[in-house]
Enzyme design. Sequence first.
Site, PDB file in Angstrom:
ATOM      1  N   ARG A  57       0.797  -1.269  -0.042  1.00 13.85           N
ATOM      2  CA  ARG A  57      -0.046  -0.101  -0.084  1.00 13.85           C
ATOM      3  C   ARG A  57       0.800   1.451   0.168  1.00 13.85           C
ATOM      4  O   ARG A  57       0.563   2.173  -0.565  1.00 13.85           O
ATOM      5  CB  ARG A  57      -0.967  -0.083   1.172  1.00 13.85           C
ATOM      6  CG  ARG A  57      -2.085  -0.616   1.202  1.00 13.85           C
ATOM      7  CD  ARG A  57      -2.491  -1.243   2.552  1.00 13.85           C
ATOM      8  NE  ARG A  57      -1.594  -2.380   2.921  1.00 13.85           N
ATOM      9  CZ  ARG A  57      -1.967  -3.695   2.641  1.00 13.85           C
ATOM     10  NH1 ARG A  57      -2.984  -4.148   2.109  1.00 13.85           N
ATOM     11  NH2 ARG A  57      -0.962  -4.670   2.685  1.00 13.85           N
ATOM     12  N   THR A  58       1.890   1.380   0.963  1.00 16.94           N
ATOM     13  CA  THR A  58       2.438   2.625   1.175  1.00 16.94           C
ATOM     14  C   THR A  58       3.181   2.963  -0.089  1.00 16.94           C
ATOM     15  O   THR A  58       3.193   4.105  -0.615  1.00 16.94           O
ATOM     16  CB  THR A  58       3.385   2.770   2.316  1.00 16.94           C
ATOM     17  OG1 THR A  58       2.441   2.023   3.333  1.00 16.94           O
ATOM     18  CG2 THR A  58       4.026   3.846   2.774  1.00 16.94           C
TER      19      THR A  58
HETATM   20  N1   CP Z   1      -0.104   0.011   6.052  1.00 17.60           N
HETATM   21  C1   CP Z   1       1.188  -0.416   5.320  1.00 17.60           C
HETATM   22  O1   CP Z   1       2.066   0.104   5.805  1.00 17.60           O
HETATM   23  O2   CP Z   1       1.030  -1.406   4.421  1.00 17.60           O
HETATM   24  P1   CP Z   1       2.178  -1.679   3.566  1.00 17.60           P
HETATM   25  O3   CP Z   1       3.057  -2.395   4.413  1.00 17.60           O
HETATM   26  O4   CP Z   1       1.400  -2.649   2.334  1.00 17.60           O
HETATM   27  O5   CP Z   1       2.795  -0.556   2.748  1.00 17.60           O
END
Ligand code: CP
Length: 300
Positions: A57-58
Amino acid sequence: MKNEITFKEDRIVEELFKDAESIRNLNLACKSGTTDWDLFSARGKIMATLFFEPSTRTRLSFEAAMKKLGGEVIGLSSTDSSLVKGESMEDTLNAISMYADVLVVRSSSSIKTWGDPNCIVINAGDGGENHPTQSLLDGYTIWRYKKSLSNMTIGIVGDLGNSRTIKSLVEFMSKKRNIFTTFDSTGLGNKINNDHVEEIYNIEDIKEFESEMFNFDVLYLNRVQNERNGIACESKFILQNNHLNDIKNDCLIMNPGPRKEEIPANISDSRIKMWEQVENGFYIRMALLRYAFGKNKNLA
Ligand code: CP
């Protein structure tokens, strides 16, 4: 670090939320075909995504945000950088700051060890310490429903000894007269209570979490961080259908992702806002990049 983008002042947070809301509306209008995308606040800029820990996501929301704003993206992971040859984190970031206007960095090491690169730096997660842009998008998700960030009871489940998303959320929301009721899924540590004085942060760690659920305005569920400290265990709290009868009708059930067993995939309820958090990350990170590049005129 002098060039880290932070948003500790209320007026900056409010303006970022307003900007994210305008960006969201523009994006939805584009999707419905009623207008064309015309927001190019990062033209000529380069963002480096330096993710030395995994991310879905990030990393991709930052990259999508930068591209949507008309900017360019370069990137590295730990396996394809000269870190594997023993270069220090400080030298690595200094080198990349010669090419990029902004560094978005995730590392298992604390931001305190990243030196002071000569361009804008955004902390995208440093070990078990901080995840400030996650708390910004979590706050934006709460604000969209509650129209406020204040006077709420926030139930938190997770690995309190290791979760940077929980720590950052508590720090972000603590100035607003909120009460935090926590349940440590691992029972192995409570970093928030250990790191902060309870007179300032109203945190109560309880053993009988279920009996308090009717109080929560937000229920924030987070996974056990098996990647840290070699812990390998399952959540002690798993959301079940009977819990959904016990919580308020307007309680927001949140999870920063990736979710594991704490919200089973077969549980469905309109109060679960996990996917909205993912979407809001895209808008809030566009707003943050516009702010970083001085393109939000209200924050100039
Ligand atoms: N919430 C979050 O940081 O997700 P990722 O690790 O997929 O970036």
